[in-house]
Design a protein around this motif. Structure first.
Motif: not given
Length: 313
Positions: A59, A53, A64, A56
């Motif tokens: 996502r 998390e 990304q 990132g």
């Protein structure tokens, strides 16, 4: 010509876009494994999820990738997951080491190949057979075995050259020459075997053409015909072979740099692949495509200069 250069560069940019996207999609399946590698295999699922998390990685993959691409366009390729060092600076530093080995090897290979190929094609007989034997030996001799043998003889037993390691040219030019000597010999051995055979074959074809017989009937010295006319016409294919040889040497750097402990592009790519260092792998992929595109573009321009019929409008 300007339009052609822009078009080729644009094609290279599109190719880099496609390759990095495919690489990112493949790497996205290993985000969790990379997180566990960072935390250690004893990490809990909660800690792994929290790290993903924070990075990132939870996502959508396309989001990304777009974020990474936006940074790459601005010259920001991110930081290494494991060392936190900027990818761009690290790749450039490692690429400089690799090129400091490949460029001398390619120059020596080109000179020896042209001399050997022209000599064999123009003289024939024993000289031609000798050149073919050299080429065959270069083909059948495994590069890894040659590298180990040279290290044992010149590095361990005689102590003339360092067995491993790299000395930057700026720190000690003589030490740099000694540190790249064995890797360059290994690359040149394989390169001459391939390139000299190509030059020889092309020169034989050129020397059998009608214009050569016509020039000889006019009393022009054979050496001048070979060096001024036949070699120029054979130069275009030779340049193409040289560009392919450069790319092959670049690929061989993966083995060479690991054998000789050189901190180059190949060893950097190998270690990043083992660790799953996503930003580094993406940066290496992008730089690899750009480098190949530039080499091919320079080759096309040089071919156009040598052969007016092949000039690009």
């Amino acid at each position: 010509m300007a339009f052609y250069i822009v078009r080729r560069l644009a094609a290279g940019a599109v190719l880099a876009l496609i390759i990095t996207l495919l690489v990112y999609l493949l790497l996205s399946t290993s985000f969790e494994d990379v997180a566990r590698t960072i935390l250690g295999q004893g990490a809990t699922d909660e800690a792994t999820a929290a790290l993903m998390e924070a990075r990132g990685w939870t996502r959508p993959v396309i989001v990304q990738y777009v974020d990474w691409l936006g940074g790459a366009v601005r010259g920001d390729f991110g930081q290494s997951v494991f060392t936190s060092l900027p990818v761009l600076a690290s790749v450039i530093q490692r690429l400089a080491v690799t090129l400091s080995v490949i460029v001398p090897a390619l120059l020596i290979t080109s000179i020896l190949s042209v001399l050997l190929g022209v000599w064999a094609a123009s003289r024939g007989g024993f000289v031609d057979r000798f050149a073919q034997i050299i080429a065959i030996l270069g083909f059948i001799l495994p590069g890894l075995l040659l590298a180990i043998g040279l290290v044992v003889i010149f590095g361990v037993q005689l102590g003339w050259l360092p067995a491993t390691g790299y000395v930057p040219f700026g720190d000690d030019p003589a030490g740099w020459v000694r540190s790249i000597t064995i890797p360059v010999i290994v690359l040149v051995t394989a390169g001459v075997a391939n390139m000299s055979a190509q030059v020889r074959g092309r020169m034989i074809d050129e020397l059998r053409r009608d214009y050569v017989r016509t020039l000889r009937t006019r009393g022009i010295p054979y050496r001048r015909i070979v060096m001024k006319h036949a070699l120029r016409n054979a130069g275009s294919p030779a340049l193409t072979v040289m560009s392919l040889e450069f790319i092959q040497m670049f690929g061989a750097a993966l083995i060479i740099e690991n054998v000789f402990a050189l901190p180059g592009f190949g060893s950097y790519a190998f270690n990043a692949s083992l660790q799953g260092d996503i930003p580094v792998i993406l940066g290496i992929s992008a730089f690899g495509v750009v480098l190949v595109t530039i080499v091919n573009l320079v080759t096309d321009i040089a071919n156009g200069w040598l052969n007016p019929k092949a000039r690009i409008r």
